[in-house]
Design a protein around this motif. Structure first.
Motif, PDB file in Angstrom:
ATOM      1  N   SER A 101     -20.770 -68.425 -77.455  1.00 52.62           N
ATOM      2  CA  SER A 101     -21.225 -68.804 -76.107  1.00 52.62           C
ATOM      3  C   SER A 101     -20.356 -68.159 -75.039  1.00 52.62           C
ATOM      4  CB  SER A 101     -21.183 -70.322 -75.933  1.00 52.62           C
ATOM      5  OG  SER A 101     -22.036 -70.943 -76.852  1.00 52.62           O
TER       6      SER A 101
ATOM      7  N   GLN B  80     -27.742 -73.440 -74.334  1.00 54.18           N
ATOM      8  CA  GLN B  80     -27.523 -74.288 -75.509  1.00 54.18           C
ATOM      9  C   GLN B  80     -27.879 -75.724 -75.117  1.00 54.18           C
ATOM     10  OE1 GLN B  80     -23.596 -73.673 -77.074  1.00 54.18           O
ATOM     11  NE2 GLN B  80     -24.075 -74.679 -79.006  1.00 54.18           N
TER      12      GLN B  80
ATOM     13  N   ASP C 277     -28.829 -68.832 -75.935  1.00 56.55           N
ATOM     14  CA  ASP C 277     -27.733 -69.512 -76.622  1.00 56.55           C
ATOM     15  C   ASP C 277     -28.298 -70.616 -77.504  1.00 56.55           C
ATOM     16  OD1 ASP C 277     -25.347 -70.467 -77.461  1.00 56.55           O
ATOM     17  OD2 ASP C 277     -24.458 -70.669 -75.469  1.00 56.55           O
ATOM     18  N   GLU C 278     -28.361 -70.376 -78.775  1.00 52.20           N
ATOM     19  CA  GLU C 278     -28.949 -71.316 -79.740  1.00 52.20           C
ATOM     20  C   GLU C 278     -30.206 -71.960 -79.187  1.00 52.20           C
ATOM     21  OE1 GLU C 278     -26.484 -73.630 -82.174  1.00 52.20           O
ATOM     22  OE2 GLU C 278     -24.669 -72.530 -81.667  1.00 52.20           O
TER      23      GLU C 278
HETATM   24 MG   LIG Z   1     -21.933 -72.212 -78.191  1.00 43.73          MG
END
Ligand SMILES: [Mg+2]
Ligand SMILES: Nc1ncnc2c1ncn2[C@@H]1O[C@H](COP(=O)(O)OP(=O)(O)OP(=O)(O)O)[C@@H](O)[C@H]1O
Lengths: 315, 395
Positions: A41, A82, A160-161
């Protein structure tokens, strides 16, 4: 194109990202993969300058990001956060419209774009446009997060994810959609995940990270065939690499084509040219067949694939 | 509410309404409904229900209460709607009882004689209101409907109290005796309370922003506003007299503005001081509790810091900030009554005059509108906060 040259980020004494060099070509999907806390991240957030880097330089299309206006930089980079990061006080439509509104698009254009994106991500505008994020399922919320990032048609996509908090089946569907969308819109994408299977499926190239460093940056096939270290080897799984390699190649590669396509024959669960070899093998094992027919997207039979050939040449 | 026969038979009997109505029935028969005073100061003679209203009136009151007991017990689908009509109308028509009472008992030859409400009447009013609240809760009515009902009941009371038949009512007498001063008191009260709330809201907002930007400000600011809150209100009013009179005698400009040791200026200052704690605390907490990840999402997508604040943080914090404004407003309306002690005016002046003259009706003339104002402000701000929470209002 995004270039990271010797980029370092420190938080106090800890070095979160350590002298990273990474080049992401225009239109490719670069997947950052690694265990929790390895600096994925942080790397992503330095690209859009949400975090300033401590040392090194980051270039976007040849221009140093520190010299650019951060708002201008970010408006041209879709960002999927995320854990979705949708605004709870805005409806789905308003969330998706966020960047176009910041860019002061005319009203009609925004409405049309929101509609288009919701359809692209398989969200029915009539039922979902006026819901609030709390009223969505986890998978729907993540689709909205992706739609929001795509809204102003940015050249670069930072994710991010994006498919973090959903079940395996929804995740699989979202990945397929991501591949479909990527084929349609071709964005330069930096995608963060800690799931190696997701990385293998989506990436043009994978950057494996460990403790703030990039251990290996290569195509999925090379990562599987020639892991650069024990860490990468254990990450991709020593024993089932054979099957993983098979899942990277489409049936098209190893099938024996017919002279001309045969007319279509009804059937729901047929094997298609762009299904992967692993699936083809699984079908044959399950149905105990030495070979199966392969169909193209129009439903015409275009060839056959044999069990023998997959086993000989598949991995 | 379109419940049909078989389902209706399963409706359980309500326990709250019969209990309230039964208490009302007992109390209204036991206690005095009204009293007659020969003049303002002399103690009056009380009259029970029967003596006050005669057989017909007493019968009617008894019948209405008995009917609501029966209605709440029977398994009837629309019983709450019927009960709503019954109690709503009874509440609205309550002043008529006083009118009948006055017409039966007020001696015609003495112009100073006055009638006033007895304990029985107050009990009836109180218990009927509780019944209405219970019914509204059961019906799950919308807020707009509740507000309409409130307006209807209040409107009916105001109309009836202004009619000739109730001229003898002591509260009306006091109101007429005060003449234009009632309106004056209302404006002063509103100006002081809302002025203090607005000024402290602005101050609190600035302070909260400072505290967010600069952590070094947090402890001293919160400490100071908490300390202000701990000083007894009377003491604050008193303590401000000396410095303000010194100031105004030193600077004649202030005098011409009306700023003196007593009057509105110290009252306003004290009210602001009291309002700061709830305002600062709620604003600060509201703004800091917006998840940083959301602000980050805004920034990450290209918002400027200003856009992050006005489009993300502030809207998300607003319900909690308004909750602070609500608490502060109610508190300020109450405290403004105390501020009358230093000559600030407002409804408190009636209360303290009434206490001085042992005229309880004058006290009521000050206390009742203060309570009404506080309730009204509470209702309006609660509605505002609810309408700003997008999902709870619509899901
Ligand atoms: Mg992360
Ligand atoms: N704001 C911060 N202050 C201090 N340390 C931080 C901060 N942000 C990240 N770190 C540290 O930097 C390291 C890398 O964090 P990062 O968020 O990049 O990990 P990640 O690879 O994204 O992990 P995950 O998969 O759990 O999201 C961690 O050790 C973390 O503790």
């Amino acid at each position: 194109m995004i270039e990271l040259r010797n980029v370092t980020r420190r938080f106090g004494d800890t070095v979160a990202v350590d002298r990273v060099n990474l080049t992401i070509e225009t239109g490719e999907v670069c997947v950052l993969v690694g265990s929790s806390g390895c600096g994925k991240s942080t790397t992503l957030r330095m690209i859009n300058h949400l975090l300033p880097h401590s040392a090194g330089e980051i270039l976007v299309d040849g221009e140093d990001t520190t010299a650019m206006n951060p708002q201008q930089l970010r408006l041209n980079m879709g960002y999927v956060i995320q854990g979705t990061g949708l605004f709870p006080h805005w409806t789905v439509a308003r969330n998706i419209a966020m960047v176009p509104r910041l860019l002061k698009w005319p009203r009609q254009r925004i409405d049309a774009r929101v509609d288009e994106l919701m359809k692209l991500l398989d969200l029915d505008p009539a039922t979902h446009a006026h819901k609030y994020p709390q009223q969505l399922s986890g998978g729907q919320a993540q689709r909205v997060g992706v739609a929001r990032a795509l809204a102003a048609d940015p050249n670069i996509l930072l994710m991010d994810e994006p498919f973090g908090a959903v079940d395996a089946i929804t995740r699989e569907n979202l990945q397929l959609e991501m591949l479909r969308i990527q084929r349609q819109v071709r964005k330069t994408t930096v995608f963060v995940t800690h799931d190696i299977d997701e990385a293998l499926k989506l990436a043009s190239r994978i950057a494996v990270m460990d403790q703030g460093r990039i251990i290996q940056h290569d195509t999925p096939e090379n990562i599987l065939r020639r892991p650069a270290s024990d860490f990468v080897e254990s990450l991709v799984g020593k024993q089932d690499r054979g099957l993983k390699l098979m899942s990277l190649r489409p049936v098209r590669d190893l099938m024996t084509p017919h002279g001309s396509p045969k007319p279509s024959r009804p059937g729901a669960d047929v094997l298609r040219e762009d299904d992967n070899l692993r699936l083809a093998l699984s079908v044959m094992l399950w149905q105990d067949l030495p070979q199966v027919a392969v169909f193209n997207a129009r439903g015409e039979e275009t060839g056959v694939i044999t069990r023998e050939r997959i086993i000989q040449e598949g991995a | 509410m379109s419940v049909t026969g078989p389902v209706a038979s399963r409706i359980p009997p309500n326990r709250v309404i019969p209990a309230l109505a039964l208490s009302a029935l007992v109390l209204v028969w036991l206690l005095d409904l009204g009293t007659i005073q020969p003049n303002r100061i002399v103690a009056g003679t009380g009259h029970g229900l029967l003596s006050s209203l005669g057989w017909i009136g007493a019968g009617l009151v008894t019948a209405v209460l008995a009917a609501s007991i029966v209605l709440s017990m029977v398994p009837l689908a629309r019983r709450y709607l019927l009960l709503l009509g019954l109690t709503g109308l009874s509440l609205a028509a309550l002043p008529l009882l006083l009118e009948v009472f006055a017409s039966r008992h007020l001696p015609e030859d003495s112009p100073y004689a006055r009638s006033s409400m007895g304990a029985g009447f107050w009990c009836l009013l109180f218990l009927l209101s509780l019944m209405l609240i219970e019914i509204l809760g059961r019906l799950k009515t919308r807020r707009s409907l509740q507000l309409m009902l409130l307006v209807f009941v209040c409107g009916s009371w105001l109309t009836l109290l202004r009619s000739d038949g109730l001229e003898s009512l002591s509260l009306v007498r006091e109101f007429n005796g005060q003449g234009g001063q009632f309106r004056q008191a209302l404006w002063t009260h509103l100006a002081l309370a809302f002025g203090a709330v607005s000024i402290s809201a602005v101050l609190a907002f600035v302070l909260a922003l400072k505290m967010i930007r600069n952590t070094a400000w947090r402890r001293p600011v919160l400490g100071a506003v908490s300390f202000l809150q701990t000083i007894p209100s009377l003491a604050v009013f008193g303590l401000l007299i000396a410095p303000l009179s010194a100031l105004s005698s030193a600077f004649p400009v202030l005098q011409s503005l009306g700023i003196r040791g007593i009057g509105w200026a110290p009252a306003l200052l004290a009210l602001i001081a009291y309002s700061l704690l709830p305002m600062v605390r709620n604003t600060f907490v509201a703004l800091t509790e917006v998840p940083e990840s959301l602000a980050d999402a805004g920034r990450g997508m290209g918002m400027t810091e200003g856009q992050v604040f006005f489009q993300v943080k502030l809207p998300l914090a607003l319900p909690v900030i308004i909750e602070g404004v609500r608490i502060t407003t109610i508190q300020a309306i109450g405290l403004t009554a105390v501020a009358a002690l230093i000559g600030a005016g407002g409804f408190g002046s009636f209360i303290f005059q009434g206490l001085g003259q042992a005229a309880m009706d004058l006290v009521l003339l000050g206390a009742l509108p203060t309570i009404a104002l506080a309730l009204l402000a509470d209702a309006l701000l609660t509605m505002l906060a609810a309408s700003l929470k997008p999902t709870s209002a619509r899901s």
